[in-house]
Design a protein around this motif. Sequence first.
Motif, PDB file in Angstrom:
ATOM      1  N   PHE A 100      -3.946  -3.983   1.194  1.00  0.00           N
ATOM      2  CA  PHE A 100      -5.316  -3.832   1.674  1.00  0.00           C
ATOM      3  C   PHE A 100      -5.904  -5.173   2.115  1.00  0.00           C
ATOM      4  O   PHE A 100      -5.272  -6.218   1.948  1.00  0.00           O
ATOM      5  CB  PHE A 100      -6.150  -3.129   0.594  1.00  0.00           C
ATOM      6  CG  PHE A 100      -5.466  -1.884   0.129  1.00  0.00           C
ATOM      7  CD1 PHE A 100      -5.267  -0.832   1.012  1.00  0.00           C
ATOM      8  CD2 PHE A 100      -4.921  -1.780  -1.139  1.00  0.00           C
ATOM      9  CE1 PHE A 100      -4.576   0.300   0.636  1.00  0.00           C
ATOM     10  CE2 PHE A 100      -4.223  -0.652  -1.534  1.00  0.00           C
ATOM     11  CZ  PHE A 100      -4.053   0.405  -0.643  1.00  0.00           C
ATOM     12  N   LEU A 101      -7.113  -5.105   2.654  1.00  0.00           N
ATOM     13  CA  LEU A 101      -7.677  -6.303   3.277  1.00  0.00           C
ATOM     14  C   LEU A 101      -7.656  -7.542   2.371  1.00  0.00           C
ATOM     15  O   LEU A 101      -7.244  -8.618   2.829  1.00  0.00           O
ATOM     16  CB  LEU A 101      -9.099  -6.007   3.767  1.00  0.00           C
ATOM     17  CG  LEU A 101      -9.697  -7.066   4.678  1.00  0.00           C
ATOM     18  CD1 LEU A 101      -8.836  -7.313   5.907  1.00  0.00           C
ATOM     19  CD2 LEU A 101     -11.100  -6.661   5.117  1.00  0.00           C
ATOM     20  N   PRO A 102      -8.087  -7.434   1.103  1.00  0.00           N
ATOM     21  CA  PRO A 102      -8.042  -8.646   0.257  1.00  0.00           C
ATOM     22  C   PRO A 102      -6.624  -9.220   0.167  1.00  0.00           C
ATOM     23  O   PRO A 102      -6.444 -10.442   0.140  1.00  0.00           O
ATOM     24  CB  PRO A 102      -8.523  -8.150  -1.108  1.00  0.00           C
ATOM     25  CG  PRO A 102      -9.294  -6.913  -0.814  1.00  0.00           C
ATOM     26  CD  PRO A 102      -8.652  -6.294   0.382  1.00  0.00           C
TER      27      PRO A 102
ATOM     28  N   MET B  53      -7.432   7.465   6.910  1.00  0.00           N
ATOM     29  CA  MET B  53      -7.032   6.738   5.696  1.00  0.00           C
ATOM     30  C   MET B  53      -8.215   5.933   5.168  1.00  0.00           C
ATOM     31  O   MET B  53      -8.967   5.355   5.959  1.00  0.00           O
ATOM     32  CB  MET B  53      -5.879   5.793   6.003  1.00  0.00           C
ATOM     33  CG  MET B  53      -5.319   5.135   4.764  1.00  0.00           C
ATOM     34  SD  MET B  53      -4.072   3.900   5.161  1.00  0.00           S
ATOM     35  CE  MET B  53      -5.033   2.615   5.883  1.00  0.00           C
TER      36      MET B  53
ATOM     37  N   ALA C 266      -8.239   3.090  -2.154  1.00  0.00           N
ATOM     38  CA  ALA C 266      -7.727   2.441  -0.939  1.00  0.00           C
ATOM     39  C   ALA C 266      -6.408   3.067  -0.526  1.00  0.00           C
ATOM     40  O   ALA C 266      -5.528   3.314  -1.363  1.00  0.00           O
ATOM     41  CB  ALA C 266      -7.537   0.949  -1.189  1.00  0.00           C
ATOM     42  N   GLY C 267      -6.288   3.331   0.752  1.00  0.00           N
ATOM     43  CA  GLY C 267      -5.010   3.817   1.278  1.00  0.00           C
ATOM     44  C   GLY C 267      -4.757   5.302   1.108  1.00  0.00           C
ATOM     45  O   GLY C 267      -3.666   5.774   1.396  1.00  0.00           O
TER      46      GLY C 267
ATOM     47  N   ARG D 207       0.263   0.566   7.033  1.00  0.00           N
ATOM     48  CA  ARG D 207       0.743   1.789   6.381  1.00  0.00           C
ATOM     49  C   ARG D 207      -0.071   2.161   5.145  1.00  0.00           C
ATOM     50  O   ARG D 207       0.244   3.110   4.448  1.00  0.00           O
ATOM     51  CB  ARG D 207       2.210   1.626   5.981  1.00  0.00           C
ATOM     52  CG  ARG D 207       3.144   1.466   7.171  1.00  0.00           C
ATOM     53  CD  ARG D 207       4.590   1.389   6.711  1.00  0.00           C
ATOM     54  NE  ARG D 207       5.010   2.630   6.083  1.00  0.00           N
ATOM     55  CZ  ARG D 207       5.478   3.690   6.733  1.00  0.00           C
ATOM     56  NH1 ARG D 207       5.600   3.652   8.032  1.00  0.00           N
ATOM     57  NH2 ARG D 207       5.832   4.778   6.092  1.00  0.00           N
ATOM     58  N   GLY D 208      -1.119   1.373   4.856  1.00  0.00           N
ATOM     59  CA  GLY D 208      -1.978   1.697   3.714  1.00  0.00           C
ATOM     60  C   GLY D 208      -1.357   1.358   2.373  1.00  0.00           C
ATOM     61  O   GLY D 208      -1.700   1.952   1.351  1.00  0.00           O
ATOM     62  N   LYS D 209      -0.432   0.396   2.383  1.00  0.00           N
ATOM     63  CA  LYS D 209       0.207   0.007   1.119  1.00  0.00           C
ATOM     64  C   LYS D 209      -0.370  -1.307   0.589  1.00  0.00           C
ATOM     65  O   LYS D 209      -0.309  -1.587  -0.595  1.00  0.00           O
ATOM     66  CB  LYS D 209       1.725  -0.143   1.297  1.00  0.00           C
ATOM     67  CG  LYS D 209       2.407   1.118   1.802  1.00  0.00           C
ATOM     68  CD  LYS D 209       2.357   2.240   0.801  1.00  0.00           C
ATOM     69  CE  LYS D 209       3.079   3.485   1.299  1.00  0.00           C
ATOM     70  NZ  LYS D 209       2.743   4.684   0.531  1.00  0.00           N
TER      71      LYS D 209
ATOM     72  N   LEU E 116      -9.949   2.905   4.139  1.00  0.00           N
ATOM     73  CA  LEU E 116      -9.689   1.475   4.333  1.00  0.00           C
ATOM     74  C   LEU E 116      -9.847   0.726   3.013  1.00  0.00           C
ATOM     75  O   LEU E 116     -10.855   0.893   2.317  1.00  0.00           O
ATOM     76  CB  LEU E 116     -10.694   0.889   5.332  1.00  0.00           C
ATOM     77  CG  LEU E 116     -10.426   1.084   6.811  1.00  0.00           C
ATOM     78  CD1 LEU E 116     -11.587   0.532   7.617  1.00  0.00           C
ATOM     79  CD2 LEU E 116      -9.141   0.384   7.206  1.00  0.00           C
ATOM     80  N   GLY E 117      -8.887  -0.109   2.712  1.00  0.00           N
ATOM     81  CA  GLY E 117      -8.945  -0.872   1.466  1.00  0.00           C
ATOM     82  C   GLY E 117      -9.696  -2.177   1.636  1.00  0.00           C
ATOM     83  O   GLY E 117      -9.079  -3.235   1.712  1.00  0.00           O
TER      84      GLY E 117
ATOM     85  N   PHE F 190       0.002  -3.342   5.528  1.00  0.00           N
ATOM     86  CA  PHE F 190      -1.437  -3.088   5.682  1.00  0.00           C
ATOM     87  C   PHE F 190      -1.651  -1.862   6.568  1.00  0.00           C
ATOM     88  O   PHE F 190      -2.445  -0.974   6.253  1.00  0.00           O
ATOM     89  CB  PHE F 190      -2.115  -4.314   6.287  1.00  0.00           C
ATOM     90  CG  PHE F 190      -3.570  -4.095   6.624  1.00  0.00           C
ATOM     91  CD1 PHE F 190      -4.530  -4.053   5.620  1.00  0.00           C
ATOM     92  CD2 PHE F 190      -3.975  -3.916   7.934  1.00  0.00           C
ATOM     93  CE1 PHE F 190      -5.870  -3.828   5.917  1.00  0.00           C
ATOM     94  CE2 PHE F 190      -5.306  -3.690   8.247  1.00  0.00           C
ATOM     95  CZ  PHE F 190      -6.256  -3.656   7.239  1.00  0.00           C
TER      96      PHE F 190
END
Lengths: 214, 355
Positions: free
Chosen positions: A61-63, B248, B264-265, A57-59, B250-251, A55
């Motif tokens: 996501f929140l869901p 970045m 996202a990301g 590292r942006g790989k 946010l997702g 999360f």
Amino acid sequence: MADIEGLLHEVADAVISCKKEKVLEAVEKAKAEIPPEEIIEKGLSAGMNQVGVLFERGKLFLPHVMIAADAMTAGVKLLEEGMPAGTQEKKLGVIVNGTVEGDVHDIGKSIVSTMLQPAGFEVHDIGRDVPIRSFVEKAKETDADMIGTSALMTTTLQGQREVIELLKEEGLRSRIKVMVGGAPATQAWADKIGADCYAENASEAVAKAKELLL
Amino acid sequence: MAAEYALRMGDGKRIYLTEEKILSEIEAGSGNAADLGEIPDLSVDEIDKLAQILMMPGKAVSVEHGMEVPVTHDIGTIRLDGDQGNSGVGIPSSRLVGCMMHERAFGADTMELGHIDYSFKPVKPVVANECQAMEVCQQNMIIPLFYGAMPNMGLYYTPDGPFENPGDLMKMFKIDKARESMEHAAEHLTRDTVWVMQKLFASGADGVNFDTTAAAGDADMYGTLCAVEILRTQFPDMYIEMGMAGEMVLGMHGELEYDGVRLAGLWPHEQAPLAAQAGANVFGPVVNTNTSKTSPWNLARAVTFIKAAVEASSIPCHVNMGMGVGGIPMLETPPVDAVTRASKAMVEIAGVDGI
């Protein structure tokens, strides 16, 4: 003999895949060979930690974090079903978590709450823009071991100090640990106001809560 | 004893570092950006140049002759008249006076008019006043005057708007409903933004500045990109600047795509081509400052990210530089030593087109 390592990996990978059915399937398979505590620590929690890293590292996501947390909770429940009464996993501690008064930022604090729960803590997320007194009242009501305070603005950081001051006034400071977080907070700030720890992100919050409460 | 140079932590605290330590912090900061963004590290020459900038003896430093870049402004005139503990210095002045001061006293190359709420949604009921203010300002000014506001999609969720708050829905593990709510909010964001800007363009605005795009996550960016696309079609000659909220995306939704790319990301170098694709003229990349790290670490990280964004972008990049972004410490009034060093590095190493 079953490949213990492999089974634990399977559980962890299932959590990372963010698929509840897969997690339950992997836990079901592992529980015949491995004690529940080990599955929770080295399978489910290890997977959840990895979700936190991905999360950040942006790989993921929140869901995905939410789904993984839900799946992990279901996995823990499944393991507890087979355990004799009284031997179910004990909570590692009770934590009251919120964003201080005047600050409406919610996401970071909620992610910390979400990550603390599957790690074994009983978490009471009291939301955002929370009056200072409400942190202390909730801590008393739930017999909390720790209060987590989030602040996302330099102007609201002061609220973290006020929570600590109020705990002192109420004679609760020695019993309740305080964790601070949020973009403008630092270790230096935590030291200055006398907080017990500072966490930069959700994974660190879990690790530091464990350090302080175990 | 090795010489020490006066620098800062990301929270503004004064620190003293040796050249050796500065170089190791720069390498670590650049390495962090390279690792996260999967982009190249700064070269040895660039690392040396950055260290030289950080170690310059003057309190304020500047770019070399011939390397000056345009300076644009966001947050309207609130930095002058704001007096609520925000970035403003509390000088009572009308917005016309504020805009003209930026033009004639502060050397702004473009300026923007902005409402005190600085978001598109609350401008809807007062758009006629905004149009009037725009006309008056345009009659008194020469530099391009944009209209600026934040997409701020959070205003479309409860308790501020009609759609259920995805944060609350997520906590109840209602992921699909949360995603639906975000999609509805994005549609409304697009619709409102286009409507507001139709009126302001008709009143003489030279352009629009979308400030802090994606503050509410990937759906916020989606709604903004759609608004840019529509405005570009309807107003082919207008300047459209799209600035980001953070480094970045946010997702919050996690699955939304624009032009076949998942939002996202995305890091700055991946965001810039999408802004251009939607029809923006200028992209404003952001890199956040880590308050627990040193200024060499933060600035090297920011320069590494922004350099990659400039290289990937087909439109000019005007990097966001200010409190807590662009390698500048997080202080309401950022210190001049840090601001000027960060600005020089962004121009001379990252190659930005503007600030």
